[in-house]
Enzyme design. Structure first.
Site: not given
Length: 345
Positions: A48-50, A89, A193, A234, A244-245
């Site tokens: 995960r993570g852009a 995603r 996370q 993201d 973002n998250k």
């Protein structure tokens, strides 16, 4: 430095992923040789993570082509499987971007696509290091502090990128310059996370930090315990609105009230000029069990329902700086409908 992803040749060609769902207690790797395995790893957040998803998207095309060659797929089947990777995603723009970057090389075969994907991975690390340098310069100048106290949310280190990190990369740069006092790392619900991954990376790098509950973050800012908040992204759209998250926008609001900088750091590949404002961003909703329980144990009453958006959108007028390897823009003070065009990839 830990790597979230790499291409390995032995015992067979594969995309090797560090399974981030098992950190920090287990360092387990997944060797991906099929599209099914890759899509599941993306959706389960094993990777995960852009920026990391950009690399995974590019190398995922190699995985699909190799599987298609082994199983004699038609061209239509191959295109459909690549589309599955691209759309695994919806909110993070880098995944689709990574796929699209290597598609022109497909007529020249697997070696050409692999070369293009590996160049993309190397360029991402270089971009992360440059944006970290620029971001650290800006923060030191803006805060005027000899030692900076930072708050960050989610995970933006090497685990979320091809190497080094984005918001975390700035933190690492400040630490290397001996200009960092402490990091407040939000635990980041619902999958932790921050406490599982960011704290693990900070520990590995010897960076002083504390882990705090997400609900403590705004109070930490308003009490004057930090000098700047730095997050990743993201998707960053044309006017500077940023996805973002979930939990990010609350930090921006608190920073505005406390009059300290709120900084977004991401490679230029995260900029989506085709989307005008944050209202157009599709917000991924995750499975209910992620908020109705923890560690496989249900913590909510039977029959309770969940609302589990993975991201939120921070309006551009709450963002003091967007940092990429191509430069810095300041949406809160210099708004413009096409603000990001000058630093887009």
């Amino acid at each position: 430095m830990v790597k979230a992803l790499e291409w390995v040749a032995l015992p067979q060609p594969a995309l090797r992923l560090l399974d981030q769902t098992r950190l920090p207690t287990q360092e387990h790797y997944i060797d991906v040789t099929t599209v099914d395995t890759l899509v599941r790893a993306i959706q389960d957040l094993a990777v995960r993570g852009a920026p990391a998803l950009g690399g995974v998207g590019a190398l995922g095309v190699v995985v699909a082509m190799a599987q298609g060659e082994r199983e004699a797929w038609s061209s239509e089947r191959l295109a459909g499987e690549i589309a599955r990777i691209r759309n695994a995603r919806p909110t993070a723009v880098n995944l689709a971007w990574g796929v699209d970057q290597v598609l022109p090389a497909m007529p020249r075969g697997i070696p050409a696509v692999l070369d293009a994907a590996m160049r993309l991975v190397a360029e991402d690390e270089a971009a992360n290091r440059e944006l970290s340098r620029l971001g650290a310069d800006w923060i030191i100048a803006r805060t005027g502090k000899d030692l900076v106290r930072v708050l960050t949310h989610c995970n933006t280190g090497a685990l979320a990128t091809t190497a080094w990190g984005t918001a975390y990369g700035i933190i690492h740069e400040l630490h290397q310059r001996q200009r960092l006092e402490v990091v407040h790392a939000d635990e980041t619900r619902p999958l932790l996370q921050g406490s599982r991954l960011t704290s693990w990376e900070l520990t590995q790098d010897g960076i002083p930090h504390v882990v705090q509950a997400d609900s403590a973050a705004c109070s930490t800012i308003l009490r004057g315990l930090v000098d700047v908040a730095i997050i990743g992204a993201d998707r960053i759209v044309a006017n500077g609105d940023t996805a973002n998250k979930i939990g990010s926008v609350a930090l921006a609001l608190a920073c505005q009230r406390a009059q300290i900088p709120f900084v977004v750091a991401a490679p230029s590949s995260t900029i989506d000029l085709a989307t005008t404002t944050g209202a157009e961003i599709v917000i991924e909703e995750r499975p209910p069990h992620e908020v109705l329980g923890l560690g496989g144990l249900r913590t909510s009453p039977a029959g309770a329902r969940a609302f589990n958006p993975a991201f939120d959108v921070t309006p551009h007028d709450l963002i003091d700086a967007i940092v990429t390897e191509r430069g810095i823009v300041e949406p809160a003070t210099h708004p413009d409908p096409r603000l990001l065009a000058e630093i887009a990839g």
